[in-house]
Write a protein that holds these residues in place. Structure first.
Motif, PDB file in Angstrom:
ATOM      1  N   HIS A 185       0.876  -1.067  -0.111  1.00  0.00           N
ATOM      2  CA  HIS A 185      -0.060  -0.035   0.002  1.00  0.00           C
ATOM      3  C   HIS A 185       0.847   1.155  -0.021  1.00  0.00           C
ATOM      4  CE1 HIS A 185       0.997  -0.911   4.095  1.00  0.00           C
ATOM      5  NE2 HIS A 185       0.701   0.301   4.609  1.00  0.00           N
ATOM      6  N   TRP A 186       1.824   1.100   0.203  1.00  0.00           N
ATOM      7  CA  TRP A 186       2.900   2.327   0.309  1.00  0.00           C
ATOM      8  C   TRP A 186       3.061   2.900  -1.241  1.00  0.00           C
ATOM      9  CZ3 TRP A 186       7.850   1.310   3.600  1.00  0.00           C
ATOM     10  CH2 TRP A 186       7.352   1.244   4.852  1.00  0.00           C
ATOM     11  N   THR A 187       3.272   4.121  -1.302  1.00  0.00           N
ATOM     12  CA  THR A 187       3.691   4.942  -2.653  1.00  0.00           C
ATOM     13  C   THR A 187       5.164   4.466  -2.811  1.00  0.00           C
ATOM     14  OG1 THR A 187       4.325   6.952  -1.676  1.00  0.00           O
ATOM     15  CG2 THR A 187       2.005   6.516  -2.296  1.00  0.00           C
ATOM     16  N   GLU A 188       5.527   4.847  -4.063  1.00  0.00           N
ATOM     17  CA  GLU A 188       6.935   4.446  -4.215  1.00  0.00           C
ATOM     18  C   GLU A 188       7.783   5.572  -3.829  1.00  0.00           C
ATOM     19  OE1 GLU A 188      10.084   4.756  -8.315  1.00  0.00           O
ATOM     20  OE2 GLU A 188       7.708   4.968  -8.470  1.00  0.00           O
ATOM     21  N   GLN A 189       7.336   6.667  -3.540  1.00  0.00           N
ATOM     22  CA  GLN A 189       7.950   7.953  -2.484  1.00  0.00           C
ATOM     23  C   GLN A 189       8.330   7.342  -1.273  1.00  0.00           C
ATOM     24  OE1 GLN A 189       6.011  11.533  -2.493  1.00  0.00           O
ATOM     25  NE2 GLN A 189       7.787  12.466  -1.393  1.00  0.00           N
ATOM     26  N   VAL A 212      12.063   5.468   3.148  1.00  0.00           N
ATOM     27  CA  VAL A 212      12.508   4.236   4.047  1.00  0.00           C
ATOM     28  C   VAL A 212      14.036   3.728   3.525  1.00  0.00           C
ATOM     29  CG1 VAL A 212      11.770   2.142   5.001  1.00  0.00           C
ATOM     30  CG2 VAL A 212      10.285   4.212   5.035  1.00  0.00           C
ATOM     31  N   ILE A 213      14.018   3.414   2.193  1.00  0.00           N
ATOM     32  CA  ILE A 213      15.285   2.795   2.089  1.00  0.00           C
ATOM     33  C   ILE A 213      16.446   3.719   2.372  1.00  0.00           C
ATOM     34  CG2 ILE A 213      16.931   1.985   0.015  1.00  0.00           C
ATOM     35  CD1 ILE A 213      14.193   0.761  -1.094  1.00  0.00           C
ATOM     36  N   ASP A 214      16.373   5.285   1.913  1.00  0.00           N
ATOM     37  CA  ASP A 214      17.420   6.006   2.170  1.00  0.00           C
ATOM     38  C   ASP A 214      17.551   6.411   3.505  1.00  0.00           C
ATOM     39  OD1 ASP A 214      17.573   6.760  -0.594  1.00  0.00           O
ATOM     40  OD2 ASP A 214      16.384   8.639  -0.398  1.00  0.00           O
ATOM     41  N   GLU A 215      16.728   6.262   4.330  1.00  0.00           N
ATOM     42  CA  GLU A 215      16.797   6.732   5.906  1.00  0.00           C
ATOM     43  C   GLU A 215      17.194   5.161   6.402  1.00  0.00           C
ATOM     44  OE1 GLU A 215      16.636   9.242   7.908  1.00  0.00           O
ATOM     45  OE2 GLU A 215      16.045  10.343   5.967  1.00  0.00           O
ATOM     46  N   MET A 216      17.197   3.981   5.789  1.00  0.00           N
ATOM     47  CA  MET A 216      17.716   2.763   6.417  1.00  0.00           C
ATOM     48  C   MET A 216      19.296   2.966   6.072  1.00  0.00           C
ATOM     49  SD  MET A 216      17.446  -1.111   4.928  1.00  0.00           S
ATOM     50  CE  MET A 216      18.254  -0.447   3.271  1.00  0.00           C
ATOM     51  N   PHE A 217      19.780   3.348   4.903  1.00  0.00           N
ATOM     52  CA  PHE A 217      21.153   3.657   4.673  1.00  0.00           C
ATOM     53  C   PHE A 217      22.030   4.450   5.685  1.00  0.00           C
ATOM     54  CE2 PHE A 217      20.226   1.419   0.729  1.00  0.00           C
ATOM     55  CZ  PHE A 217      21.338   0.618   0.675  1.00  0.00           C
ATOM     56  N   PRO A 244       6.573   0.846  13.120  1.00  0.00           N
ATOM     57  CA  PRO A 244       6.731   2.349  13.524  1.00  0.00           C
ATOM     58  C   PRO A 244       7.975   2.804  13.032  1.00  0.00           C
ATOM     59  CG  PRO A 244       6.239   0.834  15.492  1.00  0.00           C
ATOM     60  CD  PRO A 244       6.744  -0.106  14.417  1.00  0.00           C
ATOM     61  N   THR A 245       9.313   1.815  12.725  1.00  0.00           N
ATOM     62  CA  THR A 245      10.419   2.574  12.458  1.00  0.00           C
ATOM     63  C   THR A 245      11.068   1.537  11.268  1.00  0.00           C
ATOM     64  OG1 THR A 245      11.505   1.376  14.392  1.00  0.00           O
ATOM     65  CG2 THR A 245      10.963   3.965  14.646  1.00  0.00           C
ATOM     66  N   PRO A 246      10.628   1.530  10.319  1.00  0.00           N
ATOM     67  CA  PRO A 246      11.084   0.363   9.319  1.00  0.00           C
ATOM     68  C   PRO A 246      12.539   1.037   8.833  1.00  0.00           C
ATOM     69  CG  PRO A 246       9.537   1.883   8.418  1.00  0.00           C
ATOM     70  CD  PRO A 246       9.430   2.174   9.673  1.00  0.00           C
ATOM     71  N   GLU A 247      12.923   1.931   9.140  1.00  0.00           N
ATOM     72  CA  GLU A 247      14.270   2.221   8.188  1.00  0.00           C
ATOM     73  C   GLU A 247      15.470   1.705   9.423  1.00  0.00           C
ATOM     74  OE1 GLU A 247      13.341   5.207  11.660  1.00  0.00           O
ATOM     75  OE2 GLU A 247      12.302   4.258  10.014  1.00  0.00           O
ATOM     76  N   GLN A 248      14.889   1.190  10.664  1.00  0.00           N
ATOM     77  CA  GLN A 248      15.712   0.417  11.646  1.00  0.00           C
ATOM     78  C   GLN A 248      16.106  -0.911  11.246  1.00  0.00           C
ATOM     79  OE1 GLN A 248      17.286   2.086  14.156  1.00  0.00           O
ATOM     80  NE2 GLN A 248      16.427   4.002  14.035  1.00  0.00           N
ATOM     81  N   TYR A 249      15.124  -1.333  10.397  1.00  0.00           N
ATOM     82  CA  TYR A 249      15.502  -2.852  10.157  1.00  0.00           C
ATOM     83  C   TYR A 249      16.354  -3.120   8.642  1.00  0.00           C
ATOM     84  CZ  TYR A 249      13.424  -7.559   9.658  1.00  0.00           C
ATOM     85  OH  TYR A 249      13.234  -9.442   9.714  1.00  0.00           O
ATOM     86  N   VAL A 250      16.780  -4.251   8.854  1.00  0.00           N
ATOM     87  CA  VAL A 250      18.047  -4.758   7.488  1.00  0.00           C
ATOM     88  C   VAL A 250      17.225  -5.138   6.495  1.00  0.00           C
ATOM     89  CG1 VAL A 250      20.209  -5.744   7.364  1.00  0.00           C
ATOM     90  CG2 VAL A 250      19.862  -4.994   9.434  1.00  0.00           C
ATOM     91  N   TRP A 251      16.642  -4.212   5.696  1.00  0.00           N
ATOM     92  CA  TRP A 251      15.822  -4.697   4.522  1.00  0.00           C
ATOM     93  C   TRP A 251      16.808  -5.256   3.372  1.00  0.00           C
ATOM     94  CZ3 TRP A 251      10.813  -5.551   5.394  1.00  0.00           C
ATOM     95  CH2 TRP A 251      10.164  -4.864   6.213  1.00  0.00           C
ATOM     96  N   VAL A 252      18.042  -5.068   3.406  1.00  0.00           N
ATOM     97  CA  VAL A 252      18.973  -5.565   2.528  1.00  0.00           C
ATOM     98  C   VAL A 252      19.106  -7.174   2.353  1.00  0.00           C
ATOM     99  CG1 VAL A 252      20.057  -3.296   2.336  1.00  0.00           C
ATOM    100  CG2 VAL A 252      20.907  -4.963   3.968  1.00  0.00           C
TER     101      VAL A 252
END
Length: 316
Positions: A81-85, A90-95, A294-302
């Motif tokens: 349901h997320w937009t591409e933006q 989130v990916i930027d903040e994860m890095f 609540p804080t998806p940028e903290q997770y290791v999505w890579v």
């Protein structure tokens, strides 16, 4: 020591990281230089370091095409349901989070107990305290957050030594240095190829188990259960592990809060696990969802979290 010898050394059963005189060879000087830089950064005010890390993280986010692709695939399936933006932000903040934690690892490795305690905060510590007062062994179930190693070391400073299983680094020097850091205040690391028995025995001896629940080990060893908006091949054996170690399982998630300059550890009540494998697997994923949403940028999505699919599709 050749690259092939590196792999054989760190992959053999019975492997224990240790200092070797070969580490002084010039081919390791790049690693030693990196250690000197990180040690220097340990004494830089965290706000200056984090500001630089943010710029570095955003730069890496633009260059790291393969890791970014894996994160994009994971987030697309988990949050359709997320937009591409939203996804790209989130990916930027994860890095950025990854860079801030990694540039701060020298601080974790060499600064004092008192200093590290000032840089940490707990939410729900009473759940661990209650279990310890009741004389129970503890397995901490900890999803892959970027601050996962830092939080383990900080827990040691509060009188809570950890034990964990890990995959040895292919470079023996890096492996020795990092494990010496992990064990500097106590606890014990065990290489995965040495089996689970030493890990369970250490828990019985009073160390808290540090268990990572979210890696994909394939269909044969796993149960397919819900994971955010998709499904995941999830290891179901946490209930058996807890039974063998005579332990309760307490979920915890580490975060690095750059605004406060703190490593935050959120701790939840002990899990209720049944003998049903699918229930055990789903209970772990539900805890991951609670922590990460609540804080998806903290997770290791890579990571290739969703590598195993029911139709054998290669999504990465």
């Amino acid at each position: 020591m050749s690259k092939q010898e590196h792999v054989r050394l760190t992959a053999r059963v019975g492997y224990e990281p240790r200092f070797l005189w070969a580490f002084l060879h010039p081919k390791y000087w790049g690693v030693w230089l990196g250690i000197v830089v990180l040690a220097g950064l340990a004494f830089v005010p965290f706000r200056w370091r984090d500001k630089f890390a943010r710029k570095l993280g955003l730069l890496i986010a633009r260059k790291a095409h393969k890791p970014r692709h894996k994160a994009r695939v994971n987030l697309t399936l988990c949050f359709p349901h997320w937009t591409e933006q939203q996804r790209e932000q989130v990916i930027d903040e994860m890095f950025v989070t990854a860079a801030q934690v990694m540039l701060g690892i020298g601080e974790i490795a060499i600064r004092s107990k008192a200093h590290l305690q000032k840089r940490s905060a707990f939410i729900g510590l009473e759940h661990i305290q209650k279990a310890r007062e009741e004389g129970k062994n503890i397995i901490l179930m900890i999803p892959h957050g970027w601050a996962i190693d830092a939080s383990g070391i900080i827990l040691h400073t509060h009188g809570m030594p950890m034990t964990a299983m890990y995959n040895p680094h292919r470079n023996p020097l890096v492996d020795w240095l990092w494990n010496a850091t992990r064990e500097r205040f106590g606890g014990k690391m065990y290489a995965r190829q040495n089996g689970i028995k030493p890990f369970l025995q250490s828990i019985k001896q009073g160390n808290m188990g540090y268990y990572l629940p979210d890696e994909d080990y394939g269909a044969e060893a796993s149960e397919f259960v819900d994971f955010f908006a998709t499904y995941k091949a999830t290891l179901p054996g946490l209930n058996k592990m807890a039974k063998l170690a005579k332990a309760v399982v307490i979920p915890m998630f580490p975060r690095y809060n750059a605004e406060r300059g703190l490593y935050e550890m959120e701790i939840r009540p002990a899990m209720s696990l049944t003998e049903e494998p699918a229930q055990s697997a789903r209970a772990m994923n539900a805890e991951i969802e609670y922590f990460v949403t609540p804080t998806p940028e903290q997770y290791v999505w890579v990571l290739k979290l969703l590598k195993t699919r029911r139709d054998n599709e290669d999504i990465y």
